[in-house]
Design an enzyme around this catalytic site. Sequence first.
Site, PDB file in Angstrom:
ATOM      1  N   ASP A 175       0.830  -1.207   0.000  1.00 12.53           N
ATOM      2  CA  ASP A 175       0.000   0.000   0.000  1.00 12.53           C
ATOM      3  C   ASP A 175       0.865   1.258   0.000  1.00 12.53           C
ATOM      4  O   ASP A 175       0.649   2.180  -0.793  1.00 12.53           O
ATOM      5  CB  ASP A 175      -0.917   0.032   1.235  1.00 12.53           C
ATOM      6  N   TYR A 225      -5.829 -10.335   9.900  1.00  8.06           N
ATOM      7  CA  TYR A 225      -4.709 -10.143   8.974  1.00  8.06           C
ATOM      8  C   TYR A 225      -3.422 -10.679   9.601  1.00  8.06           C
ATOM      9  O   TYR A 225      -2.686 -11.452   8.971  1.00  8.06           O
ATOM     10  CB  TYR A 225      -4.565  -8.643   8.671  1.00  8.06           C
TER      11      TYR A 225
HETATM   12  C1  GLA Z   1      -3.449  -4.831   3.226  1.00  9.39           C
HETATM   13  C2  GLA Z   1      -1.983  -4.650   3.600  1.00  9.39           C
HETATM   14  C3  GLA Z   1      -1.070  -4.915   2.415  1.00  9.39           C
HETATM   15  C4  GLA Z   1      -1.386  -6.245   1.743  1.00  9.39           C
HETATM   16  C5  GLA Z   1      -2.888  -6.391   1.508  1.00  9.39           C
HETATM   17  C6  GLA Z   1      -3.249  -7.764   1.017  1.00  9.39           C
HETATM   18  O1  GLA Z   1      -3.847  -3.854   2.319  1.00  9.39           O
HETATM   19  O2  GLA Z   1      -1.767  -3.339   4.097  1.00  9.39           O
HETATM   20  O3  GLA Z   1       0.290  -4.865   2.831  1.00  9.39           O
HETATM   21  O4  GLA Z   1      -0.884  -7.326   2.483  1.00  9.39           O
HETATM   22  O5  GLA Z   1      -3.648  -6.124   2.663  1.00  9.39           O
HETATM   23  O6  GLA Z   1      -2.700  -8.007  -0.228  1.00  9.39           O
END
Ligand code: GLA
Length: 389
Positions: A175, A225
């Site tokens: 991101d 996550y």
């Molecule tokens: C979030 C995290 C990223 C990535 C996505 C999944 O956006 O901030 O670093 O891992 O999830 O692809």
Amino acid sequence: MQQKVLEIFQELFGAEGDIRSYFSPGRVNLIGEHTDYNGGHVFPCALTIGTYGIARKREDRKIRFYSENFSRMGVFETSLDDLVYHEEANWTNYPKGVVWAFKEKGYVADTGFDLVMYGNIPNGSGLSSSASVELLMGVILVDMFGFEGLSMIDLALLGQYAENKFNGMNCGIMDQFAIAMGKENQAIFLDTADLSYEYAPIEMKGAKIVIAASNKKRKLTDSKYNERRAECEEALADIQKQMDIKALGDLTEEQFEEVKDAVKNPVCRKRAKHAVYENQRTIKAVAALKAGDLETFGKLMNASHVSLRDDYEVTGKELDTLVEAAWKQEGVIGSRMTGAGFGGCTVSIVKEEAIDDFIKNVGEIYEKEIGYAADFYVVEIGDGSRRIG
Ligand code: GLA
């Protein structure tokens, strides 16, 4: 938008002095999900929607933050002597974390500042409003305090460091990288193993990127996550007992099939399968796009969703409903969830002439199944974080 934020700033904090304006985009990932902490590839792009920031240095050590998106929370006041995470500091923990990260790395702001933000990224949509704010803060600090020797990639890494260590979300680099390095009409093919990257023009021959925000309240996203990340680490550790690899992204599909039984826990095995196959899909998807084969690109997007649904288990009813409805529509080249999942949004590539029907039909199906409405955005690919005035 910029003018409106400036007016809010002047009203709240006064019109005098060296007031500067900045912009930081949101991002959407086209393919390569949950690969960025597995040494794999991602293919995100920055958007033309994002976060505007108006800032001015102070003479004392106070920091004042205000966001028009959270206007009811009012002005938050802190100081350079309190660069600590506080639950009640709410959204301001994101920009504050960046000030903290800069300090940790030796870039010490010597005075405080006032900052007003306003973003047109839909809140909690999964278009990375937090990374947008982090990079906005990074660009502001560099510009206002004259820190030298920091590239945009360094700012991305500082943003990620702040998110990991200050806010406790163990995100990868995708991101922040996409937001820092974004380029108009180009997506970024990034190898997270070594941060090598290349820009790939997105020429969609009469199709557009449509985002559907599920509007599902994203609770527990961070903890789920972090759990996925830990499962991948467990799988990697098991495989490393048999094979000398650094990350799951080092494996081809064939290699994974050969070594997969080394992963003891079947759940971790599924997670690893996604990480390996998704990385290979991303490589194939970019090759297809470069060859002008948008159709194959779309099919790989669809396969990405299936893998995120069945093996990685990060989709949920809302995202599945949006994507499965999208697959049935005329003129849809590909559709998948994007971002962390568990809520957030989907990304679809839709032929221009089919977009109105797409929004109407998918919107109706979603509302009927889920009980509340989704929001749709036809987006454009834009440049990375920068000063704008
Ligand atoms: C979030 C995290 C990223 C990535 C996505 C999944 O956006 O901030 O670093 O891992 O999830 O692809």
